[in-house]
Design a protein around this motif. Structure first.
Motif, PDB file in Angstrom:
ATOM      1  N   PHE A  27      -9.103  68.879   1.481  1.00  0.00           N
ATOM      2  CA  PHE A  27      -9.841  68.767   2.729  1.00  0.00           C
ATOM      3  C   PHE A  27     -11.344  68.630   2.528  1.00  0.00           C
ATOM      4  N   ALA A  28     -11.837  68.769   1.312  1.00  0.00           N
ATOM      5  CA  ALA A  28     -13.256  68.518   1.050  1.00  0.00           C
ATOM      6  C   ALA A  28     -13.505  67.036   0.810  1.00  0.00           C
ATOM      7  N   SER A  29     -12.429  66.237   0.768  1.00  0.00           N
ATOM      8  CA  SER A  29     -12.529  64.811   0.485  1.00  0.00           C
ATOM      9  C   SER A  29     -12.210  63.997   1.731  1.00  0.00           C
ATOM     10  N   ILE A  30     -13.163  63.225   2.204  1.00  0.00           N
ATOM     11  CA  ILE A  30     -12.930  62.340   3.349  1.00  0.00           C
ATOM     12  C   ILE A  30     -11.831  61.339   3.017  1.00  0.00           C
ATOM     13  N   GLU A  31     -11.850  60.815   1.814  1.00  0.00           N
ATOM     14  CA  GLU A  31     -10.835  59.846   1.394  1.00  0.00           C
ATOM     15  C   GLU A  31      -9.436  60.450   1.460  1.00  0.00           C
ATOM     16  N   ASP A  32      -9.294  61.695   0.995  1.00  0.00           N
ATOM     17  CA  ASP A  32      -7.982  62.346   1.024  1.00  0.00           C
ATOM     18  C   ASP A  32      -7.482  62.554   2.453  1.00  0.00           C
ATOM     19  N   VAL A  33      -8.378  62.971   3.341  1.00  0.00           N
ATOM     20  CA  VAL A  33      -7.974  63.213   4.729  1.00  0.00           C
ATOM     21  C   VAL A  33      -7.583  61.903   5.407  1.00  0.00           C
ATOM     22  N   ASN A  34      -8.329  60.849   5.144  1.00  0.00           N
ATOM     23  CA  ASN A  34      -7.962  59.545   5.694  1.00  0.00           C
ATOM     24  C   ASN A  34      -6.604  59.095   5.167  1.00  0.00           C
ATOM     25  N   ALA A  35      -6.360  59.343   3.875  1.00  0.00           N
ATOM     26  CA  ALA A  35      -5.075  58.969   3.276  1.00  0.00           C
ATOM     27  C   ALA A  35      -3.933  59.783   3.878  1.00  0.00           C
ATOM     28  N   LEU A  36      -4.189  61.073   4.156  1.00  0.00           N
ATOM     29  CA  LEU A  36      -3.177  61.920   4.784  1.00  0.00           C
ATOM     30  C   LEU A  36      -2.809  61.362   6.157  1.00  0.00           C
ATOM     31  N   ALA A  37      -3.812  61.003   6.937  1.00  0.00           N
ATOM     32  CA  ALA A  37      -3.557  60.435   8.258  1.00  0.00           C
ATOM     33  C   ALA A  37      -2.776  59.133   8.151  1.00  0.00           C
ATOM     34  N   GLU A  38      -3.105  58.310   7.185  1.00  0.00           N
ATOM     35  CA  GLU A  38      -2.399  57.045   6.997  1.00  0.00           C
ATOM     36  C   GLU A  38      -0.944  57.285   6.615  1.00  0.00           C
ATOM     37  N   THR A  39      -0.692  58.281   5.779  1.00  0.00           N
ATOM     38  CA  THR A  39       0.682  58.621   5.410  1.00  0.00           C
ATOM     39  C   THR A  39       1.483  59.043   6.633  1.00  0.00           C
ATOM     40  N   VAL A  40       0.873  59.863   7.484  1.00  0.00           N
ATOM     41  CA  VAL A  40       1.558  60.304   8.699  1.00  0.00           C
ATOM     42  C   VAL A  40       1.875  59.107   9.593  1.00  0.00           C
ATOM     43  N   ARG A  41       0.911  58.226   9.764  1.00  0.00           N
ATOM     44  CA  ARG A  41       1.128  57.057  10.628  1.00  0.00           C
ATOM     45  C   ARG A  41       2.207  56.130  10.062  1.00  0.00           C
ATOM     46  N   THR A  42       2.233  56.000   8.745  1.00  0.00           N
ATOM     47  CA  THR A  42       3.165  55.075   8.102  1.00  0.00           C
ATOM     48  C   THR A  42       4.583  55.622   8.046  1.00  0.00           C
ATOM     49  N   GLU A  43       4.719  56.915   7.832  1.00  0.00           N
ATOM     50  CA  GLU A  43       6.034  57.485   7.537  1.00  0.00           C
ATOM     51  C   GLU A  43       6.676  58.224   8.702  1.00  0.00           C
ATOM     52  N   THR A  44       6.021  58.259   9.849  1.00  0.00           N
ATOM     53  CA  THR A  44       6.627  58.857  11.037  1.00  0.00           C
ATOM     54  C   THR A  44       6.451  57.908  12.213  1.00  0.00           C
ATOM     55  N   SER A  45       7.349  58.008  13.184  1.00  0.00           N
ATOM     56  CA  SER A  45       7.235  57.144  14.361  1.00  0.00           C
ATOM     57  C   SER A  45       6.154  57.653  15.307  1.00  0.00           C
ATOM     58  N   GLU A  46       6.017  58.969  15.387  1.00  0.00           N
ATOM     59  CA  GLU A  46       4.947  59.612  16.137  1.00  0.00           C
ATOM     60  C   GLU A  46       4.911  61.079  15.733  1.00  0.00           C
ATOM     61  N   LEU A  47       3.856  61.768  16.116  1.00  0.00           N
ATOM     62  CA  LEU A  47       3.689  63.172  15.752  1.00  0.00           C
ATOM     63  C   LEU A  47       3.677  64.012  17.026  1.00  0.00           C
ATOM     64  N   ASP A  48       4.556  65.014  17.065  1.00  0.00           N
ATOM     65  CA  ASP A  48       4.685  65.854  18.253  1.00  0.00           C
ATOM     66  C   ASP A  48       3.863  67.135  18.179  1.00  0.00           C
ATOM     67  N   VAL A  49       3.654  67.641  16.961  1.00  0.00           N
ATOM     68  CA  VAL A  49       2.907  68.881  16.768  1.00  0.00           C
ATOM     69  C   VAL A  49       1.956  68.693  15.593  1.00  0.00           C
ATOM     70  N   LEU A  50       0.692  68.997  15.811  1.00  0.00           N
ATOM     71  CA  LEU A  50      -0.303  69.012  14.729  1.00  0.00           C
ATOM     72  C   LEU A  50      -0.905  70.411  14.679  1.00  0.00           C
ATOM     73  N   LEU A  51      -0.570  71.130  13.626  1.00  0.00           N
ATOM     74  CA  LEU A  51      -1.140  72.462  13.421  1.00  0.00           C
ATOM     75  C   LEU A  51      -2.268  72.357  12.410  1.00  0.00           C
ATOM     76  N   ASN A  52      -3.509  72.411  12.900  1.00  0.00           N
ATOM     77  CA  ASN A  52      -4.690  72.400  12.040  1.00  0.00           C
ATOM     78  C   ASN A  52      -4.921  73.820  11.523  1.00  0.00           C
ATOM     79  N   ASN A  53      -4.211  74.154  10.458  1.00  0.00           N
ATOM     80  CA  ASN A  53      -4.240  75.526   9.959  1.00  0.00           C
ATOM     81  C   ASN A  53      -5.010  75.687   8.655  1.00  0.00           C
ATOM     82  N   ALA A  54      -5.174  74.623   7.887  1.00  0.00           N
ATOM     83  CA  ALA A  54      -5.826  74.733   6.577  1.00  0.00           C
ATOM     84  C   ALA A  54      -7.273  75.177   6.724  1.00  0.00           C
ATOM     85  N   GLY A  55      -7.720  75.982   5.774  1.00  0.00           N
ATOM     86  CA  GLY A  55      -9.111  76.435   5.788  1.00  0.00           C
ATOM     87  C   GLY A  55      -9.323  77.498   4.738  1.00  0.00           C
ATOM     88  N   GLY A  56     -10.528  77.967   4.653  1.00  0.00           N
ATOM     89  CA  GLY A  56     -10.820  78.983   3.649  1.00  0.00           C
ATOM     90  C   GLY A  56     -12.168  79.641   3.877  1.00  0.00           C
TER      91      GLY A  56
END
Length: 305
Positions: free
Chosen positions: A76-105
């Motif tokens: 999550f400190a990498s903009i590139e990684d977060v963008n890639a995560l979003a792209e994976t979600v868009r590519t591999e799912t038809s839609e997203l019903d629940v997004l739990l923004n839980n990561a942090g420190g």
């Protein structure tokens, strides 16, 4: 027998079959237990974290429970990684019903990310802001966005100098500021979605002070060991209680249509006056886009003229 998070949240009769959830920071702690709980309720789950081994262990448990699950790694400190995560979600799912923004420190040492932003603020706020706004067009019409904040936000004030510098860095000051931002972001998102006549909901929560979550490993000196000794005492929030707070917001029929609220575990609570300041919420939204060098999301649904 230990009561499950879904039982503690009173949602054991909810059927999430046919839905997909992304739980960030779900390789350990409350995120892990929330992901497993959603899987037991029938959801397909995307598990996120930085530890592939731990992530695959969660996936294995979800698959055993009948969930179609997979692990997605992202720093999550990498903009590139977060963008890639979003792209994976868009590519591999038809839609997203629940997004739990839980990561942090909570981090002992102050440093700046490649975006020129203090590390805690970047990981705890900018990353979920970027992920969520990247996924807005992929969220189901009645999707729920849930952001893990903290009662530590009380007493914090916006401080853009501190966000772009590590001079006089304070671990707890940085953490509190980031948690204030989590609540402001969640409320501003709710307002902008409402202004756009969108039925997606956005809420934030304090999951409780949870020694068993592993969070204390970021704390200095003997504090981590002391926190471990508190785990299990009756006045201390358990990991399952914290996970139940997440699952409640993700799945409870009672909260259908509820948006822009702050919860202390499973109860609605009024956050600090700083968190409720509409000018500050708007400023955070636009400045966050500037830090990330992106167009302001939902700009046509701005809450200000």
């Amino acid at each position: 027998m230990t009561e499950t998070p879904e039982s503690r949240a009173g949602v054991t009769d909810v059927d999430l079959s046919g839905t997909t959830a992304l739980v960030t920071g779900s390789t350990s702690g409350i995120g892990r237990e929330a992901a497993l709980s959603l899987g037991r309720l029938g959801a397909d789950v995307l598990v996120h974290g930085r530890d592939e081994t731990a992530g695959n262990e969660v996936v294995d448990e979800l698959v055993d429970a009948g969930s179609d699950a997979r692990f997605v790694e992202a720093d999550f400190a990498s903009i590139e990684d977060v963008n890639a995560l979003a792209e994976t979600v868009r590519t591999e799912t038809s839609e997203l019903d629940v997004l739990l923004n839980n990561a942090g420190g909570l981090f002992r040492t102050g440093r700046l990310t490649d975006a020129g932003v203090e590390y805690t603020f970047h990981v705890n706020h900018l990353a979920p802001y970027l992920l969520t706004t990247n996924l807005l067009g992929h969220l189901a019409p009645d999707a729920r966005v849930v952001t893990t904040a903290s009662e530590a936000h009380r007493g914090a004030q916006p401080n853009w100098d501190a966000v772009t510098s590590v001079d006089d860095y304070s671990t707890f000051g940085a953490y509190s500021r980031s948690k204030l931002a989590n609540i402001q972001f969640s409320i501003e998102l709710a307002h902008r979605l409402d202004a756009a006549d969108d039925e997606i909901t956005s809420n934030a929560l304090h999951p409780g002070a949870i020694p068993g979550s592993g969070f204390a490993r970021f704390l200095p000196g003997p504090i981590p060991r002391a926190m471990q000794l508190l785990d299990g005492l009756p006045f201390v929030t358990s990991v399952d209680d914290g996970a139940a707070a997440l699952v409640n917001l993700a799945a409870s029929d009672r909260l259908e249509g509820v948006s822009g609220r702050y919860f202390d575990q499973q109860q609605i609570r009024t956050p600090s006056s700083a968190a409720l300041d509409p000018d500050s919420q708007h400023d955070l939204w636009t400045r966050s886009a500037e830090f990330l060098d992106i167009d302001v999301p939902l700009s046509e649904a701005s809450t200000q003229g």
